[in-house]
Design an enzyme around this catalytic site. Structure first.
Site, PDB file in Angstrom:
ATOM      1  N   LYS A  38      -6.012   6.066 -23.841  1.00  0.00           N
ATOM      2  CA  LYS A  38      -6.738   5.599 -22.655  1.00  0.00           C
ATOM      3  C   LYS A  38      -8.142   6.197 -22.617  1.00  0.00           C
ATOM      4  O   LYS A  38      -9.123   5.499 -22.312  1.00  0.00           O
ATOM      5  CB  LYS A  38      -5.956   5.992 -21.394  1.00  0.00           C
TER       6      LYS A  38
ATOM      7  N   LYS B  27     -15.382   9.344 -14.088  1.00  0.00           N
ATOM      8  CA  LYS B  27     -14.268  10.290 -14.245  1.00  0.00           C
ATOM      9  C   LYS B  27     -13.683  10.214 -15.655  1.00  0.00           C
ATOM     10  O   LYS B  27     -13.408  11.232 -16.294  1.00  0.00           O
ATOM     11  CB  LYS B  27     -13.173   9.996 -13.224  1.00  0.00           C
TER      12      LYS B  27
ATOM     13  N   SER C 182      -4.681   8.512 -14.891  1.00  0.00           N
ATOM     14  CA  SER C 182      -5.627   8.772 -15.981  1.00  0.00           C
ATOM     15  C   SER C 182      -6.011  10.245 -15.932  1.00  0.00           C
ATOM     16  O   SER C 182      -6.804  10.664 -15.086  1.00  0.00           O
ATOM     17  CB  SER C 182      -6.877   7.889 -15.835  1.00  0.00           C
TER      18      SER C 182
END
Length: 301
Positions: free
Chosen positions: A174, A243, A99
């Protein structure tokens, strides 16, 4: 999937290890590397070939998968001293399942292209259980030709595989998804504390909201399993959600898109991390509101 294809896998943590094992179950050769020797040993026990560094993986593989903690590590593994890109042969495909931000992916893709290497972003959703079961949702950013080349391999580790656009598009999807998840979770925590303060039982809110317009995945996935039980072990760590919200803010800054709700949610999760909750499931963010208000929701109290 052709059994003769040679797969490299770098990053054998909670997600990477089960994905690599699922590939091994298909009978393909997997060359593996991770800084943690125990992680390498786990996949070697399933038939993988251990490599002593990233370059050894790169030199041996046709398709290289990476599953790493953040963009800084990805860029170092790819283009730092002893990096993957220095050892790949032309025609290799690198599939990064980490990611990271689209801008980081595009930077690595540019360097890779100069060496005749295709660089693909393919972040996943579904957690460790999905990785173990081979049922992950995979969001792929790549050209049509490269996607068709890697799709048979992806189908071994995922169930719902989406070609969402060119390089960087997978990371973007995402980020947008996890932006919504984070904001929804922060809002749910806030709402539940207000409800209890007003005299409502958590069970009552769960039942009614679950059938009303305020329902969300955050409530469906997190309310009973974590909040009502008061057990926040496992799940999707608050550190990781924080994050991902940071990645959304980074993308917003680069694209001149204001994200005030995301910024506020990020600060709420930062509060949870300051309380030492970073490794607990993200739904532990409700403890921030409980501490501020003196109201107890978690544990069904």
């Amino acid at each position: 999937m052709e059994k003769s294809i040679k797969i490299g896998f770098i990053g054998l943590g909670a997600m990477g290890k089960p994905m690599a094992i699922n590939l091994l179950k298909e009978g393909v050769t997997v060359y593996a590397f991770d800084l943690m020797e125990a992680n390498v040993a786990a996949v070697v026990a399933q038939g993988a070939q251990a490599c002593e560094n990233n370059q050894k993986v790169a030199a041996a593989s046709d398709i290289i998968f990476t599953s790493l903690p953040n963009a800084g590590i990805v860029e170092t593994v790819m283009n730092g001293p002893g990096g993957v890109l220095s050892a790949c042969k032309a025609g290799t495909v690198i599939v990064d399942m980490s990611s990271v931000s689209p801008s980081s992916t595009l930077k690595m893709a540019k360097v890779a292209a100069e060496k005749g290497i295709d660089y693909v972003d393919a972040p996943v959703s579904g957690g460790t259980k999905g990785a173990e079961a081979g049922t992950l949702t995979i969001m792929v950013g790549a050209s049509e030709a490269v996607f068709e080349k890697i799709q048979p391999v992806l189908s071994v580790i995922g169930k719902d595989i989406y070609h969402v656009g060119d390089t960087g598009a997978g990371d973007a999807v995402k980020i947008v998804n996890n932006l919504l998840l984070g904001c929804n979770m922060a809002s749910l925590a806030e709402a539940l504390v207000l409800g209890v303060k007003c005299g409502l039982k958590p069970e009552t809110m769960q039942e009614i909201i679950g059938k009303s317009s305020g329902r969300s995945y955050a409530m469906e996935a997190k309310m009973e399993k974590f909040i009502m039980s008061g057990d926040f072990a496992g799940g999707f760590a608050m550190d990781l959600q924080h994050k991902d919200l940071g990645l959304a803010l980074e993308a917003g800054k680069e694209g001149n898109v204001p994200l005030p709700m995301t910024a506020m949610a990020t600060q709420i999760f930062e509060g949870g991390r300051a309380m030492g909750l970073g490794r607990e499931d993200m739904s532990a963010v409700i403890k921030v509101w409980e501490q501020m208000t003196g109201v107890s929701v978690s544990g069904g109290q």
